[in-house]
Write an enzyme that holds these catalytic residues in place. Structure first.
Site, short mmCIF file in Angstrom:
data_model
loop_
_atom_site.label_atom_id
_atom_site.label_comp_id
_atom_site.label_asym_id
_atom_site.label_seq_id
_atom_site.Cartn_x
_atom_site.Cartn_y
_atom_site.Cartn_z
N TYR A 11 45.93 41.77 43.38
CA TYR A 11 44.74 40.92 43.41
C TYR A 11 45.16 39.46 43.33
CZ TYR A 11 40.64 38.46 41.49
OH TYR A 11 39.64 37.55 41.25
N THR B 74 41.00 31.85 41.05
CA THR B 74 40.99 32.55 39.76
C THR B 74 42.17 32.20 38.87
OG1 THR B 74 41.35 34.75 38.82
CG2 THR B 74 42.03 34.47 41.08
N GLU C 139 43.85 34.35 37.57
CA GLU C 139 44.87 35.37 37.85
C GLU C 139 45.97 34.83 38.78
OE1 GLU C 139 45.44 38.86 37.03
OE2 GLU C 139 44.27 38.21 35.32
N LYS D 65 44.63 36.54 46.14
CA LYS D 65 43.84 35.34 45.82
C LYS D 65 44.68 34.07 45.98
CE LYS D 65 39.58 36.42 44.57
NZ LYS D 65 38.38 35.75 45.11
P1 NAP Z 1 31.89 41.11 41.52
O1 NAP Z 1 30.75 41.24 40.57
O2 NAP Z 1 32.90 42.20 41.59
O3 NAP Z 1 31.25 40.91 42.98
C1 NAP Z 1 32.04 40.98 44.12
C2 NAP Z 1 31.14 40.83 45.33
O4 NAP Z 1 31.97 40.88 46.51
C3 NAP Z 1 30.11 41.95 45.49
O5 NAP Z 1 28.92 41.39 46.00
C4 NAP Z 1 30.75 42.85 46.54
O6 NAP Z 1 29.83 43.59 47.29
C5 NAP Z 1 31.42 41.82 47.41
N1 NAP Z 1 32.48 42.36 48.25
C6 NAP Z 1 33.60 42.99 47.87
N2 NAP Z 1 34.36 43.29 48.94
C7 NAP Z 1 33.69 42.85 50.03
C8 NAP Z 1 33.93 42.89 51.42
N3 NAP Z 1 35.04 43.45 51.93
N4 NAP Z 1 33.01 42.34 52.25
C9 NAP Z 1 31.87 41.80 51.77
N5 NAP Z 1 31.58 41.74 50.46
C10 NAP Z 1 32.48 42.27 49.60
O7 NAP Z 1 32.69 39.77 41.28
P2 NAP Z 1 32.26 38.46 40.44
O8 NAP Z 1 32.68 38.65 39.04
O9 NAP Z 1 30.88 38.11 40.76
O10 NAP Z 1 33.27 37.39 41.06
C11 NAP Z 1 32.93 36.63 42.21
C12 NAP Z 1 34.19 36.06 42.83
O11 NAP Z 1 34.86 35.23 41.89
C13 NAP Z 1 35.22 37.11 43.26
O12 NAP Z 1 35.85 36.61 44.41
C14 NAP Z 1 36.21 37.16 42.10
O13 NAP Z 1 37.47 37.59 42.55
C15 NAP Z 1 36.20 35.70 41.69
N6 NAP Z 1 36.48 35.41 40.28
C16 NAP Z 1 35.75 36.04 39.30
C17 NAP Z 1 35.99 35.72 37.97
C18 NAP Z 1 35.21 36.36 36.86
O14 NAP Z 1 35.66 36.27 35.70
N7 NAP Z 1 34.06 36.97 37.13
C19 NAP Z 1 36.97 34.76 37.65
C20 NAP Z 1 37.67 34.15 38.68
C21 NAP Z 1 37.40 34.46 39.99
P3 NAP Z 1 29.34 45.06 46.84
O15 NAP Z 1 28.23 44.81 45.85
O16 NAP Z 1 28.89 45.65 48.11
O17 NAP Z 1 30.51 45.76 46.22
O1 G4F Z 2 37.95 42.45 32.08
P1 G4F Z 2 39.20 42.61 32.84
O2 G4F Z 2 39.31 43.79 33.74
O3 G4F Z 2 39.39 41.25 33.62
P2 G4F Z 2 40.69 40.54 34.27
O4 G4F Z 2 41.73 41.52 34.61
O5 G4F Z 2 41.06 39.41 33.38
O6 G4F Z 2 40.09 40.00 35.63
C1 G4F Z 2 38.83 39.32 35.69
O7 G4F Z 2 39.04 37.94 35.47
C2 G4F Z 2 39.82 37.30 36.47
C3 G4F Z 2 39.94 35.82 36.06
O8 G4F Z 2 41.05 35.70 35.19
C4 G4F Z 2 39.12 37.44 37.81
F1 G4F Z 2 39.81 36.79 38.77
C5 G4F Z 2 38.99 38.90 38.16
O9 G4F Z 2 38.27 39.04 39.39
C6 G4F Z 2 38.21 39.61 37.06
O10 G4F Z 2 36.89 39.11 37.06
O11 G4F Z 2 40.43 42.66 31.85
C7 G4F Z 2 40.66 41.65 30.89
C8 G4F Z 2 41.79 42.07 29.98
C9 G4F Z 2 43.07 42.51 30.70
O12 G4F Z 2 44.15 41.93 30.06
C10 G4F Z 2 43.11 44.02 30.53
O13 G4F Z 2 44.41 44.57 30.51
O14 G4F Z 2 41.37 43.24 29.23
C11 G4F Z 2 42.43 44.16 29.18
N1 G4F Z 2 41.87 45.48 28.93
C12 G4F Z 2 42.14 46.26 27.83
N2 G4F Z 2 41.49 47.40 27.92
C13 G4F Z 2 41.02 46.16 29.71
C14 G4F Z 2 40.77 47.38 29.07
N3 G4F Z 2 40.45 45.83 30.90
C15 G4F Z 2 39.60 46.75 31.46
N4 G4F Z 2 39.00 46.44 32.63
N5 G4F Z 2 39.35 47.96 30.87
C16 G4F Z 2 39.91 48.32 29.69
O15 G4F Z 2 39.68 49.41 29.17
#
Ligand code: NAP
Ligand code: G4F
Length: 359
Positions: free
Chosen positions: A160, A135, A137, A164
């Site tokens: 987090y 990520t 992050e 990661k």
């Molecule tokens: P998400 O919607 O939050 O999905 C997370 C998945 O992980 C869900 O299926 C959840 O299951 C499962 N999970 C959580 N804890 C677990 C555990 N202990 N054992 C087994 N399964 C578990 O996340 P996403 O946005 O699809 O992201 C997928 C991956 O990419 C994550 O690793 C995230 O950190 C990484 N990532 C995401 C982004 C982004 O912008 N979306 C960017 C960079 C990296 P449940 O449904 O049961 O909760």
């Molecule tokens: O949508 P966010 O919660 O995503 P964040 O923290 O960037 O993390 C996501 O992206 C990561 C990749 O860079 C992944 F690794 C991670 O698993 C996840 O998918 O917040 C985005 C931004 C932050 O700066 C936060 O402070 O939005 C700002 N924010 C402002 N108001 C808020 C809010 N975030 C959330 N969730 N809720 C708010 O009300």
């Protein structure tokens, strides 16, 4: 020829569901890890489950297995049963702010969980190609270090991020130490209608619609000045798949190269539902006002601040473009528009309120 088998952890999440869809369309047999929950949370994959078994002769290509990233025995026994050609480790406690509330659990699932999966694969499935969901992050978000690429130094700012970082580094160590095919996809934020409701894009899109429809008076947000590089999730899963189709394993940044603030995101989402948002006041007193009515429709709530913030993310995905021939297609505006459209359609069929208390 033998059908390719893939094992996806996190299959019920945003990315896992799109990846399962993609791999099934490519003819794979897909195995997903699911956690036992009291109420079913399979809405993202229900359509895939219903696609099969329509006739008694239908071949079943989508299978679910109970397990957990914190339970290595479950991972070992699934890998032993499935012997996958490809493993996509997407499971994680993925919410950055929540990781400050549950740092231990986040470390167990997002750091030690990766080690468990790698070790299980090394023992029973060493030839499987492995994708680790890393990520942006991992980066500090310091403005002087943008755009971030594969050579930018890592300095995570949350439980987090540091969990990661362990996952990314142990993945690299298994690649270099054991010669296993392991890739880190360093993905910048990617969104979709399947994004969890407590991530900012989905929260803002839902909030703008609810305000417009009179279901809520205002939308509480945290840091408006943070900047993110937002792309469209299905395209990012295509990149993950491509990483496992190369001759050699490597790490890749996946991003759009465009960055926008939360403030811009709110302005755009409200604009798309027909409201012009203007800003008044400063700091915690700042509020978003409906230009037509003068009503406050966005407030600042410290509940959504993080102890540390990654302020500025903007990715440089030139390596992925060069090697994987991958490039993003959906622009920020198109992304938010498609999320608004999907939400409006959803609201037409469901009338219940959303809950944003713990976002
Ligand atoms: P998400 O919607 O939050 O999905 C997370 C998945 O992980 C869900 O299926 C959840 O299951 C499962 N999970 C959580 N804890 C677990 C555990 N202990 N054992 C087994 N399964 C578990 O996340 P996403 O946005 O699809 O992201 C997928 C991956 O990419 C994550 O690793 C995230 O950190 C990484 N990532 C995401 C982004 C982004 O912008 N979306 C960017 C960079 C990296 P449940 O449904 O049961 O909760
Ligand atoms: O949508 P966010 O919660 O995503 P964040 O923290 O960037 O993390 C996501 O992206 C990561 C990749 O860079 C992944 F690794 C991670 O698993 C996840 O998918 O917040 C985005 C931004 C932050 O700066 C936060 O402070 O939005 C700002 N924010 C402002 N108001 C808020 C809010 N975030 C959330 N969730 N809720 C708010 O009300």
């Amino acid at each position: 020829m033998e059908r390719k088998r893939a094992f996806i952890t996190g299959v019920t999440g945003q990315d896992g569901s799109y990846l399962a869809e993609l791999l099934l369309a490519k003819g794979y047999e897909v195995h997903g890890l699911v956690r036992r929950t009291s109420t079913f949370n399979r809405h993202n994959i229900e359509h895939l489950l219903h696609l099969q078994g329509l006739t008694p002769t239908d071949e079943k290509r989508f299978h679910l297995h109970y397990g957990d990233m914190t339970d290595m025995h479950s991972l070992l026994s699934i890998l032993q049963k499935v012997v996958p050609h490809e493993i996509y480790n997407l499971a994680a406690q993925s919410h950055v702010r929540v990781s400050f509330d549950i740092p231990f659990y986040t470390a167990f699932s997002d750091a030690i969980g990766v080690l468990s999966l790698l070790e299980a694969a090394r023992i029973v499935s060493p030839n499987a190609k492995i994708y680790q969901a890393s990520t942006s992050e991992l980066y500090s978000g310091d403005k002087r270090e943008t755009p971030q690429n594969e050579n930018t130094h890592f300095r995570p700012r949350s439980p987090y991020g540091v969990a990661k970082l362990y996952g990314a580094e142990i993945a690299r160590i298994y690649r270099e130490g054991y010669g296993m095919y392991v890739c880190n996809g360093i993905l910048f934020n990617h969104e979709s209608p399947r994004r969890g409701e407590n991530f900012v894009t989905r929260k803002v899109v839902m909030g703008a619609i609810e305000v417009k429809q009179g279901r809520r008076e205002f939308l509480p947000l945290g840091n408006l000045d943070a900047r993110r590089d937002w792309g469209y999730a299905p395209e990012y899963m295509e990149a993950a798949w491509k990483m496992l189709q190369q001759k050699k394993p490597d790490d890749y940044v996946i991003a759009t190269g465009e960055t926008h603030s939360i403030r811009e995101l709110a302005e755009l989402a409200f604009h798309l539902v027909g409201i012009t948002l203007t800003w008044k006041g400063r700091g915690r007193q700042e509020r978003g006002v409906d230009a037509a009515t003068g009503k406050t429709i966005v407030t600042i709530d410290p509940l959504y601040f993080r102890p540390n913030e990654v302020e500025h993310l903007c990715g440089d995905a030139r390596k992925a473009r060069r090697v994987l021939k991958w490039r993003p297609k959906t622009t920020f505006k198109e992304l938010i528009r498609l999320m608004v459209d999907a939400e409006l359609e959803h609201f037409e069929h469901h009338t219940s309120h959303s809950s944003m208390v713990l976002s």
